[in-house]
Design an enzyme around this catalytic site. Structure first.
Site, PDB file in Angstrom:
ATOM      1  N   ASP A   1       0.834  -1.211   0.000  1.00  0.00           N
ATOM      2  CA  ASP A   1       0.000   0.000   0.000  1.00  0.00           C
ATOM      3  C   ASP A   1       0.867   1.259   0.000  1.00  0.00           C
ATOM      4  O   ASP A   1       1.928   1.292   0.613  1.00  0.00           O
ATOM      5  CB  ASP A   1      -0.909  -0.019   1.242  1.00  0.00           C
ATOM      6  CG  ASP A   1      -2.052   0.967   1.103  1.00  0.00           C
ATOM      7  OD1 ASP A   1      -2.289   1.495  -0.007  1.00  0.00           O
ATOM      8  OD2 ASP A   1      -2.718   1.229   2.127  1.00  0.00           O
TER       9      ASP A   1
ATOM     10  N   HIS B   1       3.026   3.225  -9.024  1.00  0.00           N
ATOM     11  CA  HIS B   1       2.958   1.768  -9.228  1.00  0.00           C
ATOM     12  C   HIS B   1       4.255   1.266  -9.876  1.00  0.00           C
ATOM     13  O   HIS B   1       4.781   0.227  -9.488  1.00  0.00           O
ATOM     14  CB  HIS B   1       1.752   1.405 -10.091  1.00  0.00           C
ATOM     15  CG  HIS B   1       0.438   1.765  -9.461  1.00  0.00           C
ATOM     16  ND1 HIS B   1       0.143   1.471  -8.152  1.00  0.00           N
ATOM     17  CD2 HIS B   1      -0.655   2.429  -9.942  1.00  0.00           C
ATOM     18  CE1 HIS B   1      -1.071   1.917  -7.858  1.00  0.00           C
ATOM     19  NE2 HIS B   1      -1.576   2.510  -8.932  1.00  0.00           N
TER      20      HIS B   1
ATOM     21  N   LEU C   1      11.105 -20.817  -3.661  1.00  0.00           N
ATOM     22  CA  LEU C   1      10.037 -19.995  -3.087  1.00  0.00           C
ATOM     23  C   LEU C   1       8.846 -19.956  -4.050  1.00  0.00           C
ATOM     24  O   LEU C   1       9.039 -19.889  -5.264  1.00  0.00           O
ATOM     25  CB  LEU C   1      10.548 -18.571  -2.837  1.00  0.00           C
ATOM     26  CG  LEU C   1       9.543 -17.567  -2.280  1.00  0.00           C
ATOM     27  CD1 LEU C   1      10.200 -16.708  -1.199  1.00  0.00           C
ATOM     28  CD2 LEU C   1       8.973 -16.648  -3.348  1.00  0.00           C
TER      29      LEU C   1
HETATM   30  C1  FPP Z   1      -1.755  -0.029  -3.646  1.00  0.00           C
HETATM   31  O1  FPP Z   1      -1.302   1.311  -3.530  1.00  0.00           O
HETATM   32  C2  FPP Z   1      -1.072  -0.724  -4.734  1.00  0.00           C
HETATM   33  C3  FPP Z   1      -1.685  -1.274  -5.833  1.00  0.00           C
HETATM   34  C4  FPP Z   1      -3.134  -1.235  -6.037  1.00  0.00           C
HETATM   35  C5  FPP Z   1      -0.917  -1.919  -6.925  1.00  0.00           C
HETATM   36  C6  FPP Z   1       0.264  -2.742  -6.517  1.00  0.00           C
HETATM   37  C7  FPP Z   1       1.130  -2.950  -7.687  1.00  0.00           C
HETATM   38  C8  FPP Z   1       2.461  -2.855  -7.684  1.00  0.00           C
HETATM   39  C9  FPP Z   1       3.266  -2.665  -6.464  1.00  0.00           C
HETATM   40  C10 FPP Z   1       3.154  -2.980  -8.995  1.00  0.00           C
HETATM   41  C11 FPP Z   1       4.137  -4.076  -9.093  1.00  0.00           C
HETATM   42  C12 FPP Z   1       3.546  -5.384  -8.748  1.00  0.00           C
HETATM   43  C13 FPP Z   1       3.870  -6.563  -9.340  1.00  0.00           C
HETATM   44  C14 FPP Z   1       3.310  -7.805  -8.794  1.00  0.00           C
HETATM   45  C15 FPP Z   1       4.739  -6.655 -10.512  1.00  0.00           C
HETATM   46  P1  FPP Z   1      -2.345   2.492  -3.704  1.00  0.00           P
HETATM   47  O2  FPP Z   1      -2.365   2.912  -5.135  1.00  0.00           O
HETATM   48  O3  FPP Z   1      -3.668   2.058  -3.147  1.00  0.00           O
HETATM   49  O4  FPP Z   1      -1.713   3.603  -2.819  1.00  0.00           O
HETATM   50  P2  FPP Z   1      -2.487   4.764  -2.057  1.00  0.00           P
HETATM   51  O5  FPP Z   1      -3.249   4.110  -0.936  1.00  0.00           O
HETATM   52  O6  FPP Z   1      -1.385   5.631  -1.561  1.00  0.00           O
HETATM   53  O7  FPP Z   1      -3.383   5.437  -3.053  1.00  0.00           O
END
Ligand code: FPP
Length: 239
Positions: free
Chosen positions: A16, A33, A127
């Site tokens: 997050d 992201h 893993l």
């Molecule tokens: C939450 O942060 C994150 C996501 C919804 C996407 C997670 C994806 C990645 C970390 C990209 C790489 C992943 C892989 C598996 C290659 P948010 O956008 O909700 O953050 P916020 O709460 O600050 O808005």
């Protein structure tokens, strides 16, 4: 769980804070992201180094479809790119990539990329990396209940025979042990529809760091914190 070293066998992470990380820098959320990919690599390296056997990452929830289309598209593109860019290193490290969630809603391109990485890493023994994609716990449990109901309807099972094992074995996670440790970054302290059944006895750890700033050292800190916790599984210590 290894009792000797108190290393969690299965670590699950709610990644997050990507959006906040980007907004704090005046960048587009999608850049947050993209900046979240290196911490995924770091978490994997640290998990392998610590002897963790299963790492689950909450990469896209069923609720995430409600985000602006441009952000959803950028995430889909990022997943496809990562499948290509990370494959060699995943194979080298002995990582087997698997998925939980309902992938039927993804485009043909994304589904093909996901199947591809699953197949190409299938021999990984070090893993298991479980990506939660179009995943939510309630949706997973609903699918499991439907599957059990169909077995009852077909006469394979009576209602009285349904026990916790029946349910666990009907979930997407049937093949793996429950998580011992769940980490959520960014300081938010909730599970947000993630592994609700499987988290029954998990230790929870909520570091303040935003996901793009997550490092191997942060992972190690979580492992150290886990080692200090006294897991009793509802029992009395020493009895
Ligand atoms: C939450 O942060 C994150 C996501 C919804 C996407 C997670 C994806 C990645 C970390 C990209 C790489 C992943 C892989 C598996 C290659 P948010 O956008 O909700 O953050 P916020 O709460 O600050 O808005």
């Amino acid at each position: 769980m290894s009792e000797l070293k108190r290393i969690p066998q299965h670590v699950a992470i709610i990644m997050d804070g990507n959006g906040r990380w980007a907004e704090m820098r005046g960048k587009d959320r999608s850049e947050g992201h993209a900046a979240g990919v290196e911490p995924v690599r770091a978490a994997l390296r640290a998990a392998v180094r610590n002897g963790v056997r299963f790492l689950t990452l909450y990469a896209f929830s069923t609720e995430n479809w409600g985000r602006p289309q441009a952000e959803v598209d950028a995430l889909m593109e990022l997943f496809c790119q990562c499948v290509v860019s990370e494959e060699e290193e995943l194979v080298r490290q002995g990582v087997h990539v698997c998925m939980i969630g309902d992938r039927s809603r993804f485009s043909e391109k994304v589904r093909a990329a996901l199947s591809d990485i699953e197949q190409r890493t299938a021999d990984g023994k070090v893993l298991t990396l479980i990506l939660a994609l179009n995943y939510s716990s309630r949706s997973e449990i609903t699918r499991a209940v439907r599957q059990i109901a169909r077995r009852v309807e077909a006469g394979e099972l009576t209602p009285g025979q349904i026990d916790e094992e029946t349910i666990s074995r009907s979930l997407d996670t049937a093949a793996w042990p429950d998580p011992d440790l769940i980490i959520r970054t960014s300081g938010e302290q909730r599970l947000s529809n993630f592994l609700l059944w499987q988290a029954s006895y998990a230790e929870l750890w909520f570091p303040e760091v935003l996901w793009p700033d997550f490092t191997e050292e942060e992972f190690d800190r979580a492992i150290e914190e886990y080692a200090r916790r006294d897991r009793r599984f509802g029992l009395v210590k020493g009895k």
